[in-house]
Design an enzyme around this catalytic site. Structure first.
Site, PDB file in Angstrom:
ATOM      1  N   CYS A  88       0.856  -1.185   0.000  1.00  0.00           N
ATOM      2  CA  CYS A  88       0.000   0.000   0.000  1.00  0.00           C
ATOM      3  C   CYS A  88       0.891   1.234   0.000  1.00  0.00           C
ATOM      4  O   CYS A  88       1.644   1.460   0.955  1.00  0.00           O
ATOM      5  CB  CYS A  88      -0.920   0.001   1.215  1.00  0.00           C
ATOM      6  SG  CYS A  88      -2.064   1.391   1.255  1.00  0.00           S
ATOM      7  N   CYS A 236      -3.558   6.903  -5.051  1.00  0.00           N
ATOM      8  CA  CYS A 236      -3.202   5.483  -4.950  1.00  0.00           C
ATOM      9  C   CYS A 236      -1.741   5.257  -5.347  1.00  0.00           C
ATOM     10  O   CYS A 236      -1.381   5.381  -6.523  1.00  0.00           O
ATOM     11  CB  CYS A 236      -4.119   4.605  -5.793  1.00  0.00           C
ATOM     12  SG  CYS A 236      -3.843   2.826  -5.565  1.00  0.00           S
TER      13      CYS A 236
END
EC number: 5.1.1.8
Length: 308
Positions: A88, A236
């Protein structure tokens, strides 16, 4: 009464809940083994931390772990409302900012062990953080998927730490006030990819969809659907890495050139890449801000102690 110490932050609007202590001790020799142990034996702790009544569908969790490599600052396991993430990007930025907030690290380069390998993060003097992500690449180009109610859509499949289906031509309006329509559209696409057996390399499931549009203040604006049916408020990090891999494969972004990726909320990451054999090494720069330093309480007499 069980207690979990957490630091909450957001990176470009996307929240990270860093678990500093309170979870069961893990014994795996690698972060992948520890992630599997957490998933198979202790998953109720993820649910208690992220699901209602203590959490919500948007939260991404990060478990702070001792490093498994001699040269690493720490290890980390990422998870969300639906399960576990390989990597992530926004969460790594949140992790580093949180460790600085706690006084555990100073500006400089910090290596971090993850379930998909070691990454490094540079904490700059001005508070910005640059993540050198895992090697990324485009796996397949111009892949067709038939999305019920929407027809055939073409996209690229790329790895940026998670598997993405990246779509430039979709006919959707990428604006925040259209997020409900975008959510249903991209969720239908994820389900169609699964139903039609379209995967990443070696059959790995594609669990993110990324749509792109023009943005007057950036090179691109995106909408990213994550597993668990929550959209990414940030640009993201792994998705931007996958985008850089596609741009590099197309020859439309030179090595070292900056790509400004905007999110649907208007936040931005700055990305660039270096060649790494047949893959690229993405560098993603962003900022995180602290929102809470708190203790979650688990009363086992509570019928919803371990989440709803």
């Amino acid at each position: 009464m069980k207690q979990i110490h957490v630091i909450d932050s957001h990176t470009g609007g996307e929240p990270t809940r860093l678990v500093m202590k309170g979870f069961p001790q893990l014994h795996g020799r690698s972060m992948a083994e520890q992630r599997d142990e957490l998933r198979e034996l202790h998953d109720r702790w993820r649910r208690a931390c992220l699901l209602e009544p203590r959490g919500n569908d948007v939260l991404v969790g990060a478990l702070y772990c001792p490093p498994v490599s001699a040269d690493a600052t720490c290890g980390v396991i990422f998870f969300n409302n639906a399960g576990y993430l390989n990597m992530c990007g926004h969460g790594t930025i949140g992790l580093v900012a949180s460790l600085q907030h706690l006084g555990l690290i100073a500006p400089g380069v910090h290596k971090i062990d993850t379930p998909v390998g070691q990454v490094s993060a540079t904490l700059h003097e001005d508070g910005a953080i640059t993540v050198a992500n895992v090697p990324s690449y485009r796996y397949r180009q111009h892949v067709a998927v038939n999305v019920p109610g929407h027809g055939v859509v073409h996209g690229d499949i790329a790895w940026g730490g998670n598997w993405f289906f990246l779509v430039a031509e979709h006919g959707q309006r990428i604006e925040l006030d259209n997020r409900e329509v975008l959510t249903e559209y991209t969720w239908a696409m994820l389900k169609a990819l699964e139903a039609q057996g379209i995967t990443g390399e070696n059959g790995a499931p594609i669990d993110h969809v990324e749509l792109f549009a023009d943005d007057p203040n950036a090179d691109s604006r995106n909408f990213v659907m994550c597993p668990g049916k929550a959209y990414d408020r940030s640009p993201c990090g792994t998705g931007t890495s996958a985008k850089l891999a596609c741009l590099a494969a197309d020859g439309t972004l030179a090595e070292g050139q900056t790509w400004v990726q905007a999110s649907i909320t208007g936040s931005q990451f700055h990305g660039r890449y270096e060649r790494d054999g047949e893959r690229i090494r993405p560098f993603i720069t962003g900022r995180a801000h602290m929102t809470a330093d708190s203790t979650l309480l688990i009363d086992e007499q509570d019928p919803f102690a371990w989440g709803i």
